[in-house]
Motif scaffolding. Sequence first.
Motif, PDB file in Angstrom:
ATOM      1  N   UNK A   1      -1.025   3.421  -7.832  1.00 22.99           N
ATOM      2  CA  UNK A   1      -1.044   2.202  -7.057  1.00 22.99           C
ATOM      3  C   UNK A   1      -1.193   1.027  -8.014  1.00 22.99           C
ATOM      4  N   UNK A   2      -0.345   0.049  -7.854  1.00 17.53           N
ATOM      5  CA  UNK A   2      -0.387  -1.131  -8.701  1.00 17.53           C
ATOM      6  C   UNK A   2      -1.226  -2.209  -8.045  1.00 17.53           C
ATOM      7  N   UNK A   3      -1.990  -2.919  -8.866  1.00 13.98           N
ATOM      8  CA  UNK A   3      -2.903  -3.916  -8.350  1.00 13.98           C
ATOM      9  C   UNK A   3      -2.188  -5.054  -7.611  1.00 13.98           C
ATOM     10  N   UNK A   4      -1.051  -5.585  -8.101  1.00 16.41           N
ATOM     11  CA  UNK A   4      -0.373  -6.647  -7.342  1.00 16.41           C
ATOM     12  C   UNK A   4       0.070  -6.193  -5.946  1.00 16.41           C
ATOM     13  N   UNK A   5       0.550  -4.974  -5.840  1.00 12.77           N
ATOM     14  CA  UNK A   5       0.924  -4.453  -4.526  1.00 12.77           C
ATOM     15  C   UNK A   5      -0.301  -4.327  -3.630  1.00 12.77           C
ATOM     16  N   UNK A   6      -1.418  -3.903  -4.219  1.00 13.53           N
ATOM     17  CA  UNK A   6      -2.649  -3.799  -3.461  1.00 13.53           C
ATOM     18  C   UNK A   6      -3.084  -5.169  -2.954  1.00 13.53           C
ATOM     19  N   UNK A   7      -2.981  -6.203  -3.809  1.00  9.77           N
ATOM     20  CA  UNK A   7      -3.389  -7.543  -3.394  1.00  9.77           C
ATOM     21  C   UNK A   7      -2.545  -8.042  -2.223  1.00  9.77           C
ATOM     22  N   UNK A   8      -1.241  -7.825  -2.278  1.00 11.99           N
ATOM     23  CA  UNK A   8      -0.377  -8.246  -1.177  1.00 11.99           C
ATOM     24  C   UNK A   8      -0.778  -7.520   0.107  1.00 11.99           C
ATOM     25  N   UNK A   9      -0.980  -6.229   0.018  1.00 14.97           N
ATOM     26  CA  UNK A   9      -1.392  -5.464   1.197  1.00 14.97           C
ATOM     27  C   UNK A   9      -2.755  -5.870   1.707  1.00 14.97           C
ATOM     28  N   UNK A  10      -3.676  -6.146   0.783  1.00 13.93           N
ATOM     29  CA  UNK A  10      -5.030  -6.539   1.177  1.00 13.93           C
ATOM     30  C   UNK A  10      -5.002  -7.872   1.920  1.00 13.93           C
ATOM     31  N   UNK A  11      -4.253  -8.842   1.399  1.00 17.07           N
ATOM     32  CA  UNK A  11      -4.187 -10.140   2.065  1.00 17.07           C
ATOM     33  C   UNK A  11      -3.438 -10.058   3.389  1.00 17.07           C
TER      34      UNK A  11
END
Length: 78
Positions: free
Chosen positions: A1-11
């Motif tokens: 899991x990549x952190x930028x993808x996680x940030x988009x999903x989290x927001x």
Amino acid sequence: MYFPQFLVGMFAASFTVAIWAEIETGSIWKALGWAILALIILQVGYIGLVLGQIFNRASKGAAADLASANSTPPLRGE
């Protein structure tokens, strides 16, 4: 899991929670509180996932080192 993808999903998830909470409660402050709570819960889960992957990798590496050390053939002189 990549952190930028996680940030988009989290927001995206927290934005969805905020909209849902505002519709249900009618209060922007409660919606903001629920969105912040969702952000915190998601971040703690992400940290737990990363730590779990780190510890699993370390334990598998130690087990592989132990297995390879035990599988070495004896020297010819022995």
